[in-house]
Structures are given as structure tokens and as C-alpha cells.
Design a protein around this motif. Sequence first.
Motif, mmCIF file in Angstrom:
data_model
loop_
_atom_site.group_PDB
_atom_site.id
_atom_site.type_symbol
_atom_site.label_atom_id
_atom_site.label_comp_id
_atom_site.label_asym_id
_atom_site.label_seq_id
_atom_site.Cartn_x
_atom_site.Cartn_y
_atom_site.Cartn_z
ATOM 1 N N THR A 1 12.807 -18.598 12.977
ATOM 2 C CA THR A 1 13.778 -18.284 11.716
ATOM 3 C C THR A 1 12.408 -17.554 10.607
ATOM 4 O O THR A 1 12.718 -18.574 9.828
ATOM 5 C CB THR A 1 14.300 -20.119 11.337
ATOM 6 N N LYS B 1 20.370 -17.782 7.843
ATOM 7 C CA LYS B 1 19.525 -17.808 8.460
ATOM 8 C C LYS B 1 19.648 -17.051 9.634
ATOM 9 O O LYS B 1 20.534 -16.772 10.201
ATOM 10 C CB LYS B 1 18.708 -19.133 9.158
ATOM 11 N N GLY C 1 15.058 -16.397 6.578
ATOM 12 C CA GLY C 1 15.910 -16.848 5.943
ATOM 13 C C GLY C 1 16.349 -15.360 5.745
ATOM 14 O O GLY C 1 15.984 -14.591 6.171
#
Length: 140
Positions: A48, A35, A50
Amino acid sequence: MSMLGDEELLAEMRSALDDIRATTDRVRRRVNQAKTTVEDKKKLLSVTVGGHGELTQIAFNGDAYRQLAPAELADLIVTTVRTAREGAQRKVMAGTAELTGDLSQLGDTARTATSMEQLVEGIVGLVSAGDDRRRGRSAS
């Protein structure tokens, strides 16, 4: 070519395939766990993503973002997400290079790839070169 030569070649190919499978599994696990979080320049928000670049979180830092016009806020979000995705891609590719570094047969192209397309091209080049070497070996 003798049967023993064929068996040795087959064993060599199986070993290389096992190495590639193990590396692929390590890369897949690392990507799935990765992440990347990026904060915009004004520190109004952070996003954020992945390992596959999917957006997983948007966090607003305080309420200063409310002073932005809707279009400006939307642009800030899109730009920050894009930056985070680019960062995630660089991290994944660097991790891939690190994980595949022990597979010397992948060559410099694959280890220095900056995209999945370049990585695949490097592997295809390796396979093609291997075919050429085997043809040269069997011709002699």
C-alpha cells in the motif's frame, strides 16, 4: 485603460485566484487521503502506498514467499511497490483532472495531464495566453 477597467480586471483575477486556491485545497486533501493497494501477480504479497507514493504497508499473504530466493523476493517487493506508485500517480492525476474540470480556464492540457510536470506546464501556458490576451485587449 480606465480605472473601472483596471478594477474589473483585478476583481476577475482575484476571483480566478480564489477558484484556483479552492481547487488546490481540494486536490491537496484528496492526495493526502489517497492510498493504493496492489497485489503481486502470484498473490504472495500486497503493498500500500499513500497519495504521494510513499510506502505505507507491506503484507505477506501466507508464507509461500519464504520459498523465494532473497533476490527474487526483493525484486518482487520492488516491482510491486513500483506498480502501486504508478497506480497512485494515475489516481491522483485523474482526481486532479476531475477536481479542476470546473476551472475551464485551465484548458484541456491541464485536465488531461498525466504528470505534475504536464499540469504545471498547462497552467504556465494558461497564464501566458492570458498575458497575451490582456496585451491584445490593452492595445486595442
